[in-house]
Write a protein that holds these residues in place. Structure first.
Motif, PDB file in Angstrom:
ATOM      1  N   VAL A   1      49.656  38.408  57.317  1.00 42.65           N
ATOM      2  CA  VAL A   1      48.998  39.643  56.897  1.00 42.65           C
ATOM      3  C   VAL A   1      49.340  39.962  55.442  1.00 42.65           C
ATOM      4  O   VAL A   1      48.463  40.345  54.651  1.00 42.65           O
ATOM      5  CB  VAL A   1      49.400  40.801  57.833  1.00 42.65           C
ATOM      6  N   ASP A   2      50.590  39.791  55.070  1.00 45.44           N
ATOM      7  CA  ASP A   2      50.991  40.027  53.682  1.00 45.44           C
ATOM      8  C   ASP A   2      50.246  39.088  52.741  1.00 45.44           C
ATOM      9  O   ASP A   2      49.793  39.506  51.658  1.00 45.44           O
ATOM     10  CB  ASP A   2      52.499  39.846  53.530  1.00 45.44           C
ATOM     11  N   TRP A   3      50.130  37.828  53.138  1.00 44.82           N
ATOM     12  CA  TRP A   3      49.400  36.836  52.330  1.00 44.82           C
ATOM     13  C   TRP A   3      47.941  37.231  52.163  1.00 44.82           C
ATOM     14  O   TRP A   3      47.371  37.131  51.069  1.00 44.82           O
ATOM     15  CB  TRP A   3      49.543  35.472  52.998  1.00 44.82           C
ATOM     16  N   LEU A   4      47.319  37.702  53.249  1.00 44.43           N
ATOM     17  CA  LEU A   4      45.925  38.139  53.176  1.00 44.43           C
ATOM     18  C   LEU A   4      45.764  39.290  52.193  1.00 44.43           C
ATOM     19  O   LEU A   4      44.867  39.277  51.329  1.00 44.43           O
ATOM     20  CB  LEU A   4      45.445  38.568  54.567  1.00 44.43           C
TER      21      LEU A   4
ATOM     22  N   ASN B   1      46.007  38.500  48.588  1.00 33.27           N
ATOM     23  CA  ASN B   1      44.867  37.748  48.047  1.00 33.27           C
ATOM     24  C   ASN B   1      43.543  38.489  48.210  1.00 33.27           C
ATOM     25  O   ASN B   1      42.477  37.867  48.225  1.00 33.27           O
ATOM     26  CB  ASN B   1      44.798  36.375  48.719  1.00 33.27           C
ATOM     27  N   GLY B   2      43.623  39.815  48.297  1.00 34.33           N
ATOM     28  CA  GLY B   2      42.423  40.635  48.172  1.00 34.33           C
ATOM     29  C   GLY B   2      41.823  41.165  49.446  1.00 34.33           C
ATOM     30  O   GLY B   2      40.904  41.996  49.394  1.00 34.33           O
ATOM     31  N   ALA B   3      42.274  40.690  50.622  1.00 35.76           N
ATOM     32  CA  ALA B   3      41.725  41.192  51.878  1.00 35.76           C
ATOM     33  C   ALA B   3      42.300  42.566  52.199  1.00 35.76           C
ATOM     34  O   ALA B   3      43.282  43.010  51.591  1.00 35.76           O
ATOM     35  CB  ALA B   3      42.026  40.214  53.011  1.00 35.76           C
ATOM     36  N   ARG B   4      41.686  43.240  53.166  1.00 35.72           N
ATOM     37  CA  ARG B   4      42.223  44.489  53.699  1.00 35.72           C
ATOM     38  C   ARG B   4      42.655  44.206  55.136  1.00 35.72           C
ATOM     39  O   ARG B   4      41.905  44.409  56.081  1.00 35.72           O
ATOM     40  CB  ARG B   4      41.176  45.601  53.644  1.00 35.72           C
ATOM     41  N   ALA B   5      43.859  43.674  55.261  1.00 29.11           N
ATOM     42  CA  ALA B   5      44.340  43.183  56.551  1.00 29.11           C
ATOM     43  C   ALA B   5      45.309  44.171  57.175  1.00 29.11           C
ATOM     44  O   ALA B   5      46.107  44.813  56.483  1.00 29.11           O
ATOM     45  CB  ALA B   5      45.015  41.828  56.371  1.00 29.11           C
TER      46      ALA B   5
END
Length: 348
Positions: free
Chosen positions: A294-297, A300-304
């Motif tokens: 989740v942190d990686w997402l 890199n611009g996602a809303r996770a």
């Protein structure tokens, strides 16, 4: 464990495909059959090629404005895991369709009803390409759901087909090669690889040429484990329904020789909504393992959003939560997240 239930493998599959409606041939290019259950839902089947990928579409007879959903199974399974629960109730595909979603349930290329592809050529890249072609058959961007071993396919789908994906729901997913948990490889021969997936975990002997068989003892421990939500009286029928895992796909999953799918272009991740959901009784999907995804997402611009079910007061779910006794409650939570951005359910 000897089950007291007499459900056979054939009956398990029969219960997962619908509710006793007659098949009627259609002339649609991809669809081969349609059925109209009394529930007001229509089922049709489809197929894309290069690579051959079979899928089912379950949709309300009355069209709605909701986005379609694509439910992608994990390793040792087919799409049938979304069609029926372990105790024979309608599965998530039926539940989501009953709530107005057009639901698409594919089998991976080289798996299940998608047909055979030689193991030496079947790769994760090929599976992702087939799933991308399924997404291309839809009129609107889809809500994609992944589970377990299909998690890495979902991260690649976001990269390669982000314009065809509205949001992603990841159920106890494997991570991308970018942040995969380290695997210890103990031996490597032309025929076998011995790997330990985590410190203290048992050693797996993985063939480089033959498929991995989901032996009942392994499957019961890995897929059901300590879940208090899985109906043990139906365990034998469930285990009999499992499929083999193609060797190259499994070696990619454990990141052998750095082969796990990696993401390099994050333009499709920008502002993409992602929910990562885990159960309290899934030993392979703890906060320490899945929160870094989740942190990686988000990095890199996602809303996770990380959604451990225990934080929502829901205890006992294992790895196969879509087939467990509270599957309807969890489906309601997912629908609430899709519609309001909040995973909310009634009761625990």
């Amino acid at each position: 464990m000897k089950s007291t239930d007499s459900v056979s493998r054939r009956k398990f599959f029969r219960s997962s495909t619908g509710i006793g409606a007659a098949l009627v041939a259609t002339t649609s290019g991809a669809a081969s059959a349609t059925m109209r259950p009394a529930t007001g839902l229509r089922l049709r089947t489809g197929f894309v090629s290069e690579p051959s990928t079979y899928y089912e579409v379950l949709e309300p007879v009355t069209r709605t404005s909701k986005l379609p959903m694509v439910l992608i199974h994990g390793g040792a399974h087919t799409g049938s895991c979304y069609m029926s629960t372990a105790d024979g109730r309608p599965g998530w595909a039926h539940v989501f369709a009953a709530h107005g979603y057009k639901v698409v349930v594919p089998d991976w290329a080289g798996t299940g009803r998608s047909g055979y592809i030689p193991y030496e050529t079947l790769s994760g890249e090929m599976v992702v390409r087939g799933l991308g072609k399924v997404l291309a058959t839809l009129d609107h961007p889809a809500i994609v759901m992944t589970h377990s071993m299909s998690g890495p396919f979902g991260w690649k789908l976001l990269e390669l087909y982000g314009d065809r994906i509205a949001s992603l729901v990841a159920i106890a997913p494997g991570g991308p090669g970018n942040v995969s948990a380290p695997t210890e490889f103990l031996s490597n021969t032309p025929d076998y690889v011995e790997a330990r997936l985590a410190p203290g975990a048992p050693v797996l002997k993985l063939s480089r040429k033959q498929p991995f068989v989901a032996e009942p003892g392994w499957a019961a421990k890995k897929l059901v484990g300590t879940s208090t939500r899985f109906p043990r009286e139906h365990l034998d029928a469930y285990l009999a329904s499992l499929n083999v895992i193609p060797p190259r796909l499994l070696l990619e999953r454990v990141n052998f020789e750095g082969s796990a799918p990696r993401v390099s272009d994050f333009s499709g991740y920008k502002e993409k909504r992602v929910a990562l959901i885990t159960g309290t009784n899934d030993a392979d999907h703890t906060t320490a393992i899945d929160k870094p995804i989740v942190d990686w997402l988000n990095d890199n611009g996602a809303r996770a959003e990380f959604i451990p079910l225990g934080d929502r007061g829901i205890q006992g779910n294992g790895h196969m939560m879509m087939m467990e006794s509270n599957s309807d409650q969890l489906a309601a939570g997912i629908i609430a997240w899709l519609q309001s951005g909040k995973f909310v359910t009634l009761g625990a």
